[in-house]
Design an enzyme around this catalytic site. Sequence first.
Site, PDB file in Angstrom:
ATOM      1  N   TYR A 197      20.827  61.677  63.377  1.00  0.00           N
ATOM      2  CA  TYR A 197      20.071  61.023  64.288  1.00  0.00           C
ATOM      3  C   TYR A 197      20.344  61.404  65.726  1.00  0.00           C
ATOM      4  O   TYR A 197      19.590  62.068  66.151  1.00  0.00           O
ATOM      5  CB  TYR A 197      20.148  59.581  64.271  1.00  0.00           C
TER       6      TYR A 197
ATOM      7  N   ARG B 158      32.921  49.834  62.007  1.00  0.00           N
ATOM      8  CA  ARG B 158      31.805  50.601  61.317  1.00  0.00           C
ATOM      9  C   ARG B 158      32.028  52.130  61.950  1.00  0.00           C
ATOM     10  O   ARG B 158      32.272  52.561  63.029  1.00  0.00           O
ATOM     11  CB  ARG B 158      30.558  50.282  61.947  1.00  0.00           C
ATOM     12  N   PRO B 159      32.199  53.024  60.847  1.00  0.00           N
ATOM     13  CA  PRO B 159      32.381  54.412  61.070  1.00  0.00           C
ATOM     14  C   PRO B 159      31.060  54.853  61.989  1.00  0.00           C
ATOM     15  O   PRO B 159      30.128  54.751  61.912  1.00  0.00           O
ATOM     16  CB  PRO B 159      32.188  55.150  59.650  1.00  0.00           C
TER      17      PRO B 159
ATOM     18  N   SER C  43       4.952  54.293  59.076  1.00  0.00           N
ATOM     19  CA  SER C  43       6.306  54.321  58.220  1.00  0.00           C
ATOM     20  C   SER C  43       7.163  53.344  58.462  1.00  0.00           C
ATOM     21  O   SER C  43       8.143  53.061  57.519  1.00  0.00           O
ATOM     22  CB  SER C  43       6.669  55.722  58.256  1.00  0.00           C
TER      23      SER C  43
ATOM     24  N   SER D 147      18.246  59.354  74.119  1.00  0.00           N
ATOM     25  CA  SER D 147      19.457  58.273  73.798  1.00  0.00           C
ATOM     26  C   SER D 147      20.657  58.492  74.287  1.00  0.00           C
ATOM     27  O   SER D 147      21.055  59.731  74.416  1.00  0.00           O
ATOM     28  CB  SER D 147      19.339  58.282  72.183  1.00  0.00           C
TER      29      SER D 147
ATOM     30  N   LYS E  17      18.318  64.189  68.672  1.00  0.00           N
ATOM     31  CA  LYS E  17      18.117  63.688  70.143  1.00  0.00           C
ATOM     32  C   LYS E  17      18.497  64.809  71.015  1.00  0.00           C
ATOM     33  O   LYS E  17      17.605  65.239  71.832  1.00  0.00           O
ATOM     34  CB  LYS E  17      18.822  62.385  70.195  1.00  0.00           C
TER      35      LYS E  17
ATOM     36  N   ASN F 103       2.221  56.565  62.140  1.00  0.00           N
ATOM     37  CA  ASN F 103       2.049  56.745  60.862  1.00  0.00           C
ATOM     38  C   ASN F 103       2.345  55.332  60.058  1.00  0.00           C
ATOM     39  O   ASN F 103       2.567  55.489  58.727  1.00  0.00           O
ATOM     40  CB  ASN F 103       2.798  57.946  60.350  1.00  0.00           C
TER      41      ASN F 103
ATOM     42  N   TYR G 146      18.005  56.454  76.687  1.00  0.00           N
ATOM     43  CA  TYR G 146      17.993  54.917  76.572  1.00  0.00           C
ATOM     44  C   TYR G 146      19.433  54.573  76.172  1.00  0.00           C
ATOM     45  O   TYR G 146      20.091  55.354  75.261  1.00  0.00           O
ATOM     46  CB  TYR G 146      17.290  54.132  75.640  1.00  0.00           C
TER      47      TYR G 146
ATOM     48  N   ASN H  96      20.653  47.387  63.723  1.00  0.00           N
ATOM     49  CA  ASN H  96      21.302  46.984  65.143  1.00  0.00           C
ATOM     50  C   ASN H  96      21.727  45.568  65.394  1.00  0.00           C
ATOM     51  O   ASN H  96      21.444  44.737  64.788  1.00  0.00           O
ATOM     52  CB  ASN H  96      20.042  47.182  66.329  1.00  0.00           C
TER      53      ASN H  96
ATOM     54  N   ARG I 182      28.680  48.034  75.169  1.00  0.00           N
ATOM     55  CA  ARG I 182      27.545  48.742  75.220  1.00  0.00           C
ATOM     56  C   ARG I 182      26.803  48.243  76.472  1.00  0.00           C
ATOM     57  O   ARG I 182      27.092  47.551  77.103  1.00  0.00           O
ATOM     58  CB  ARG I 182      26.403  48.404  74.027  1.00  0.00           C
TER      59      ARG I 182
HETATM   60  C1  WQD Z   1      25.818  48.091  68.818  1.00  0.00           C
HETATM   61  C2  WQD Z   1      27.076  47.496  68.672  1.00  0.00           C
HETATM   62  C3  WQD Z   1      28.178  47.982  66.560  1.00  0.00           C
HETATM   63  C4  WQD Z   1      25.532  45.420  64.214  1.00  0.00           C
HETATM   64  C5  WQD Z   1      22.196  52.726  68.039  1.00  0.00           C
HETATM   65  C6  WQD Z   1      21.709  54.356  68.501  1.00  0.00           C
HETATM   66  C7  WQD Z   1      21.147  54.085  69.662  1.00  0.00           C
HETATM   67  C8  WQD Z   1      19.949  53.163  69.568  1.00  0.00           C
HETATM   68  C9  WQD Z   1      20.552  51.900  69.308  1.00  0.00           C
HETATM   69  C10 WQD Z   1      18.263  53.391  68.226  1.00  0.00           C
HETATM   70  C11 WQD Z   1      28.290  48.451  67.890  1.00  0.00           C
HETATM   71  C12 WQD Z   1      27.891  46.316  66.714  1.00  0.00           C
HETATM   72  C13 WQD Z   1      25.954  46.181  65.167  1.00  0.00           C
HETATM   73  C14 WQD Z   1      26.064  44.570  63.450  1.00  0.00           C
HETATM   74  C15 WQD Z   1      28.060  44.670  64.772  1.00  0.00           C
HETATM   75  N1  WQD Z   1      19.032  53.916  68.839  1.00  0.00           N
HETATM   76  N2  WQD Z   1      27.392  45.699  65.588  1.00  0.00           N
HETATM   77  N3  WQD Z   1      27.573  44.025  63.805  1.00  0.00           N
HETATM   78  O1  WQD Z   1      24.969  51.800  67.263  1.00  0.00           O
HETATM   79  O2  WQD Z   1      25.130  51.435  69.907  1.00  0.00           O
HETATM   80  O3  WQD Z   1      23.227  52.489  68.977  1.00  0.00           O
HETATM   81  O4  WQD Z   1      21.157  52.004  67.914  1.00  0.00           O
HETATM   82  O5  WQD Z   1      17.616  52.219  68.208  1.00  0.00           O
HETATM   83  O6  WQD Z   1      20.733  55.593  69.967  1.00  0.00           O
HETATM   84  O7  WQD Z   1      22.961  54.959  68.463  1.00  0.00           O
HETATM   85  O8  WQD Z   1      23.665  50.162  68.470  1.00  0.00           O
HETATM   86  O9  WQD Z   1      22.847  47.690  67.931  1.00  0.00           O
HETATM   87  O10 WQD Z   1      23.855  49.360  65.924  1.00  0.00           O
HETATM   88  O11 WQD Z   1      25.558  48.450  67.748  1.00  0.00           O
HETATM   89  O12 WQD Z   1      29.069  44.483  65.172  1.00  0.00           O
HETATM   90  O13 WQD Z   1      25.729  43.835  62.307  1.00  0.00           O
HETATM   91  O14 WQD Z   1      27.200  46.259  67.666  1.00  0.00           O
HETATM   92  O15 WQD Z   1      29.389  47.789  65.959  1.00  0.00           O
HETATM   93  O16 WQD Z   1      29.596  48.128  68.456  1.00  0.00           O
HETATM   94  P1  WQD Z   1      24.513  51.504  68.873  1.00  0.00           P
HETATM   95  P2  WQD Z   1      23.799  48.967  67.188  1.00  0.00           P
END
Ligand code: WQD
Length: 356
Positions: free
Chosen positions: A160, A313-314, A44, A135, A164, A42, A195, A217, A249
């Site tokens: 979110y 980050r919360p 969006s 996820s 899932k 779509n 994933y 991300n 991660r």
């Molecule tokens: C990764 C790490 C942040 C940004 C989420 C969803 C998952 C998938 C991917 C959607 C964390 C740190 C991040 C920044 C940082 N879905 N970070 N500075 O939260 O592990 O996963 O996104 O796409 O389902 O849960 O991914 O990349 O946001 O964070 O330090 O500017 O990087 O704190 O530790 P996350 P992320």
Amino acid sequence: MTTMANNSEKKRVLVSGGAGYIGSHVTVELIEAGYDVVVADNMSNCDMTCFEGVKKITGRDDIPFVKIDCCDADSVNKLFSDYRIDAVIHFAAFKAVGESVAEPIKYYRNNLDSFLNILEASKTHGGCNVLFSSSATVYGEAEKLPVTEESPRLPATSPYGNTKQICEDILRDVVSATASLSGSEGPVKGIALRYFNPIGAHPSALIGELPRGVPNNLVPFITQTAIGKRECLSIFGNDYPTEDGTCLRDYIDIVDLAKAHVAAVSRMLDGKMKKDYEIFNIGTGRPVSVYELVTKFEKVNGLKLNYKFAPRRPGDVVAIWADTALANEELGWKAERSVEDTLASAWAWEKHLAEK
Ligand code: WQD
């Protein structure tokens, strides 16, 4: 590893959300593995950049593209009536963790309604194979690492993540309820791919991650900082109980992730499933910290990144990474690209965007 479509008559895969980051990479791998693909989106959360890139990479400008909102049941039904669909890969969903906390109704409405429409059309058009984009977020803050597919799903830490979990359960229940159907309504078979953290871009640098606005991300924020679109990367928390204090991660290369989808679709279409509903972790099995990723990015791309340490980050979990034995064994799939190559591809894509 390429999984070829296994018979002369080409099987057709519907990729919902197929113009997006993961959907476009999966479309490339499906076409290169010999499948026909219909892309539905779509638009969006993306523009046509990646879909145009898919056509360039595959050399195919005849890939059917259907602009529909999967929340509209009539549109989804018409799609299934217009095309003989052998398998669906469902990506169409909102995916920003923070936004989902602020706007839960938008997330539950969109992510659940779209999937329910796909499942209903799959059932009422003679049955279908459905591959769901799940996820690792369903595991929450896992007590035991690495997580296997048997690891408990902990209460989601965001709407979110909850969508899932709910969609996995919906798929499981629809598979069970339709198993004995035949005739105009047919059985739905299902695989959920969990994933971990998808990163990187296609080696051609013609498709990649294209977040709208400020990236949520990590890796797109890194590359946008490196190119000068963002002033400074904030590393959220360096006081965690990990070796360097930053979160761990499992960063999975986007092309490796896409190939896992081809392996899963082949498993379904070649009748190789052992149960009508299966779940697989799609990761590398290698935990990498935020700080490690930043320093690897600098080293492999020969640059200095402007970053600072900021408060946690919360909602972040401290650590999560995959036990990938089941996918390795059952899908015959394993992540192959090194994190260095993946970070180089992410940077090449960001530079390609800057040249446009
Ligand atoms: C990764 C790490 C942040 C940004 C989420 C969803 C998952 C998938 C991917 C959607 C964390 C740190 C991040 C920044 C940082 N879905 N970070 N500075 O939260 O592990 O996963 O996104 O796409 O389902 O849960 O991914 O990349 O946001 O964070 O330090 O500017 O990087 O704190 O530790 P996350 P992320």
